[in-house]
Design a protein around this motif. Structure first.
Motif, mmCIF file in Angstrom:
data_model
loop_
_atom_site.group_PDB
_atom_site.id
_atom_site.type_symbol
_atom_site.label_atom_id
_atom_site.label_comp_id
_atom_site.label_asym_id
_atom_site.label_seq_id
_atom_site.Cartn_x
_atom_site.Cartn_y
_atom_site.Cartn_z
ATOM 1 N N GLY A 53 0.570 -1.218 0.053
ATOM 2 C CA GLY A 53 0.022 0.116 -0.090
ATOM 3 C C GLY A 53 0.909 1.373 -0.076
ATOM 4 O O GLY A 53 0.344 2.532 0.558
ATOM 5 N N THR A 54 1.991 1.138 -0.461
ATOM 6 C CA THR A 54 3.160 2.228 -0.117
ATOM 7 C C THR A 54 2.414 3.656 -1.258
ATOM 8 O O THR A 54 2.649 4.558 -0.651
ATOM 9 C CB THR A 54 4.368 2.259 -1.136
ATOM 10 O OG1 THR A 54 4.987 0.960 -0.328
ATOM 11 C CG2 THR A 54 5.226 3.014 -1.103
ATOM 12 N N TYR A 55 1.788 3.196 -2.404
ATOM 13 C CA TYR A 55 1.235 4.260 -3.221
ATOM 14 C C TYR A 55 -0.359 3.884 -3.398
ATOM 15 O O TYR A 55 -0.878 3.925 -4.376
ATOM 16 C CB TYR A 55 1.785 4.374 -4.558
ATOM 17 C CG TYR A 55 3.336 4.857 -4.340
ATOM 18 C CD1 TYR A 55 3.594 6.058 -4.274
ATOM 19 C CD2 TYR A 55 4.277 3.749 -4.642
ATOM 20 C CE1 TYR A 55 5.039 6.406 -4.157
ATOM 21 C CE2 TYR A 55 5.561 4.125 -4.553
ATOM 22 C CZ TYR A 55 6.111 5.559 -4.318
ATOM 23 O OH TYR A 55 7.361 5.939 -4.079
ATOM 24 N N VAL A 56 -0.928 3.955 -2.241
ATOM 25 C CA VAL A 56 -2.437 3.410 -2.315
ATOM 26 C C VAL A 56 -3.451 4.592 -2.953
ATOM 27 O O VAL A 56 -4.217 3.993 -3.679
ATOM 28 C CB VAL A 56 -2.739 3.198 -0.695
ATOM 29 C CG1 VAL A 56 -2.800 4.617 0.057
ATOM 30 C CG2 VAL A 56 -4.184 2.471 -0.770
ATOM 31 N N LYS A 57 -2.823 5.786 -2.890
ATOM 32 C CA LYS A 57 -3.920 6.792 -3.396
ATOM 33 C C LYS A 57 -3.868 6.640 -4.973
ATOM 34 O O LYS A 57 -4.946 6.557 -5.708
ATOM 35 C CB LYS A 57 -3.624 8.149 -3.141
ATOM 36 C CG LYS A 57 -4.616 9.325 -3.467
ATOM 37 C CD LYS A 57 -4.347 10.582 -3.005
ATOM 38 C CE LYS A 57 -5.450 11.639 -3.372
ATOM 39 N NZ LYS A 57 -5.819 11.729 -4.864
ATOM 40 N N GLN A 58 -2.664 6.423 -5.407
ATOM 41 C CA GLN A 58 -2.246 6.470 -6.953
ATOM 42 C C GLN A 58 -2.770 4.957 -7.322
ATOM 43 O O GLN A 58 -3.405 5.020 -8.340
ATOM 44 C CB GLN A 58 -1.009 6.473 -6.851
ATOM 45 C CG GLN A 58 -0.195 7.960 -6.890
ATOM 46 C CD GLN A 58 0.259 8.128 -5.536
ATOM 47 O OE1 GLN A 58 -0.212 7.224 -4.622
ATOM 48 N NE2 GLN A 58 0.995 9.261 -5.268
ATOM 49 N N ALA A 59 -2.699 4.035 -6.521
ATOM 50 C CA ALA A 59 -3.455 2.788 -7.034
ATOM 51 C C ALA A 59 -4.834 2.895 -7.324
ATOM 52 O O ALA A 59 -5.599 2.243 -8.273
ATOM 53 C CB ALA A 59 -3.163 1.788 -5.972
ATOM 54 N N CYS A 60 -5.444 3.605 -6.143
ATOM 55 C CA CYS A 60 -6.980 3.586 -6.412
ATOM 56 C C CYS A 60 -7.382 4.731 -7.446
ATOM 57 O O CYS A 60 -8.352 4.368 -8.171
ATOM 58 C CB CYS A 60 -7.509 4.126 -4.960
ATOM 59 S SG CYS A 60 -7.277 3.162 -3.552
ATOM 60 N N GLU A 61 -6.544 5.459 -7.707
ATOM 61 C CA GLU A 61 -6.757 6.409 -9.137
ATOM 62 C C GLU A 61 -6.744 5.426 -10.079
ATOM 63 O O GLU A 61 -7.692 5.560 -11.066
ATOM 64 C CB GLU A 61 -5.911 7.627 -8.966
ATOM 65 C CG GLU A 61 -6.102 8.624 -7.963
ATOM 66 C CD GLU A 61 -5.044 9.697 -7.906
ATOM 67 O OE1 GLU A 61 -3.978 9.394 -8.620
ATOM 68 O OE2 GLU A 61 -5.099 10.683 -7.359
ATOM 69 N N GLU A 85 -11.978 2.633 0.691
ATOM 70 C CA GLU A 85 -13.364 2.538 0.440
ATOM 71 C C GLU A 85 -14.190 3.991 -0.145
ATOM 72 O O GLU A 85 -14.917 4.045 -1.070
ATOM 73 C CB GLU A 85 -14.079 2.098 1.642
ATOM 74 C CG GLU A 85 -13.799 0.764 2.059
ATOM 75 C CD GLU A 85 -14.535 0.243 3.191
ATOM 76 O OE1 GLU A 85 -15.081 -1.076 3.090
ATOM 77 O OE2 GLU A 85 -14.919 1.072 4.006
ATOM 78 N N ASP A 86 -13.557 5.042 0.578
ATOM 79 C CA ASP A 86 -13.975 6.343 0.212
ATOM 80 C C ASP A 86 -13.545 6.636 -1.349
ATOM 81 O O ASP A 86 -14.257 7.238 -2.068
ATOM 82 C CB ASP A 86 -13.547 7.335 0.999
ATOM 83 C CG ASP A 86 -14.004 8.844 0.923
ATOM 84 O OD1 ASP A 86 -15.139 8.880 0.534
ATOM 85 O OD2 ASP A 86 -13.148 9.785 0.582
ATOM 86 N N TRP A 87 -12.123 6.222 -1.711
ATOM 87 C CA TRP A 87 -11.637 6.607 -3.052
ATOM 88 C C TRP A 87 -12.482 5.807 -3.939
ATOM 89 O O TRP A 87 -12.688 6.326 -5.181
ATOM 90 C CB TRP A 87 -10.439 6.428 -3.073
ATOM 91 C CG TRP A 87 -9.656 7.402 -2.307
ATOM 92 C CD1 TRP A 87 -9.674 8.571 -2.272
ATOM 93 C CD2 TRP A 87 -8.238 7.306 -1.520
ATOM 94 N NE1 TRP A 87 -9.011 9.590 -1.453
ATOM 95 C CE2 TRP A 87 -7.844 8.424 -1.146
ATOM 96 C CE3 TRP A 87 -7.598 6.269 -1.391
ATOM 97 C CZ2 TRP A 87 -6.789 8.921 -0.391
ATOM 98 C CZ3 TRP A 87 -6.124 6.329 -0.731
ATOM 99 C CH2 TRP A 87 -5.787 7.628 -0.277
ATOM 100 N N LEU A 88 -12.525 4.666 -3.752
ATOM 101 C CA LEU A 88 -13.038 3.602 -4.646
ATOM 102 C C LEU A 88 -14.661 3.460 -4.791
ATOM 103 O O LEU A 88 -15.453 3.263 -5.563
ATOM 104 C CB LEU A 88 -12.457 2.245 -4.452
ATOM 105 C CG LEU A 88 -11.181 2.222 -5.056
ATOM 106 C CD1 LEU A 88 -10.717 0.639 -4.705
ATOM 107 C CD2 LEU A 88 -10.712 2.619 -6.438
ATOM 108 N N GLY A 89 -15.353 3.950 -3.619
ATOM 109 C CA GLY A 89 -16.802 3.833 -3.301
ATOM 110 C C GLY A 89 -17.211 2.124 -3.385
ATOM 111 O O GLY A 89 -18.259 2.027 -4.062
ATOM 112 N N MET A 90 -16.384 1.680 -2.965
ATOM 113 C CA MET A 90 -16.595 -0.080 -2.878
ATOM 114 C C MET A 90 -16.605 -0.207 -1.285
ATOM 115 O O MET A 90 -16.117 0.152 -0.542
ATOM 116 C CB MET A 90 -15.554 -0.848 -3.637
ATOM 117 C CG MET A 90 -15.469 -0.376 -5.061
ATOM 118 S SD MET A 90 -14.158 -1.152 -6.203
ATOM 119 C CE MET A 90 -15.246 -2.612 -6.600
#
Length: 327
Positions: A53-61, A85-90
């Protein structure tokens, strides 16, 4: 997001092999009432080992741009759950934590999508990372659920020994029992059958020992036994199917082994894979490995490439609503 879902728990390998999928129904109030029209022609699955999860935000994008209905996530960090969950809505279905590693397996499902979660299973018997395991049913017209369920597994097999990997593969065969349909995706930490590695040239000798096994004559062999085990259980590798039957050779692209630190190991290999019940293969329309030429960010978000599997929704509907092909 939270979900109130009774869980079937397996505490030991024997219990898991005997009854790990007795299951408990999910409360009706937790199920979407009808499928949404978005992506109605396909059901989309994405699997990715997002390196700690080092680049979790970029992965979610990147994931969000692909619009998957289900994400099989390896090396999921519990502290990131709310943000993901917030970024992906999942909605997240997370495997139970086990001693030894904080890198967990998870399955994320899009609420209101084509699949409704009907059961969740815990596997505390696992020798390393517990697999994330749920059962889903496909929405039909008006939101009616399919006759048969589909077992989903997100897994990250033991990287340091072939012995736990064989146990993990043997458990997967319980999903091949007559009448069951399953899709397994993740990081297998071993190799597909036929992988040719010159182990004498591998500088990282720990990697060599970790990814081989001793045969009956005391000779170390490339550990492809999980792939052979699932093949013997008549699971299908959808990447191979896409390459052989659908003319998609790049479905077999390597998924890991890139970068300077990996050169001392075995180089690019197809460690991240999928396996599915043979009955489901007719629904495959496409299988893809993330391409860093098209998406350069994939080279630094993780040391693994994401996998994408696309199933024709109409074909899947027919499969999950008919009598099982095997009895």
């Amino acid at each position: 997001m939270t979900h109130a879902l009774p869980i079937s728990v397996s505490t030991g390998p024997a219990a898991a092999l005997a009854s790990s999928h007795a299951g408990t129904p999910r409360p009706d109030r937790d199920q979407p009432t009808a499928p949404d029209p978005a992506g109605a022609d396909e059901v989309r699955f994405l699997s990715w080992n997002v390196r700690k999860g080092t680049y979790v935000k970029q992965a979610c994008e990147w994931i969000d741009e692909r619009m998957p209905d289900v994400v099989m996530w390896q090396e999921f960090q519990r502290a990131d759950r709310a943000r993901i969950e917030d970024w992906l809505g999942m909605e997240t279905y997370l495997a139970p934590p086990l001693p030894g590693s904080s890198n967990d397996n998870a399955i994320l499902v899009r609420p209101g999508g084509p699949l409704a979660v009907t059961a969740e299973y815990e596997h505390r018997w696992a020798p390393w990372h517990a697999p994330a395991n749920i059962e889903v049913r496909l929405h039909g017209d008006g939101g009616a659920l399919s006759r048969h369920g589909l077992f989903l597994v997100s897994k990250h097999d033991c990287y340091w020994s072939a012995l736990p990997r064989q146990i993990e593969a043997d458990w997967l065969t319980t999903l091949a029992k007559p009448g069951r349909l399953a899709l397994i995706m993740g990081d297998w930490s071993g190799f597909p059958a036929g992988t040719d590695i010159d182990w004498k040239a591998v500088e990282d000798r720990a990697f060599y020992v970790n990814h081989t096994y001793l045969d009956g004559n005391g000779i170390r062999r490339t550990d492809d036994r999980a792939d052979r085990t699932t093949t013997d259980a008549e699971f299908v590798d959808p990447a191979r199917w896409a390459a052989d039957r659908l003319g998609q050779p790049r479905a077999l692209d390597p998924t890991t082994g890139y970068g300077p630190d990996k050169i001392r190991q075995a180089g690019p290999t197809r460690t991240d894979r999928a396996a599915m019940s043979a009955e489901l293969a007719a629904a495959i329309t496409r299988f893809a490995v993330g391409d860093p030429v098209e998406h350069p960010e994939l080279d630094w978000i993780s040391d693994h490439r994401p996998l994408e599997l696309f199933l024709d929704r109409r074909a899947l509907h027919m499969i999950v609503n008919r009598a099982p092909a095997r009895s």
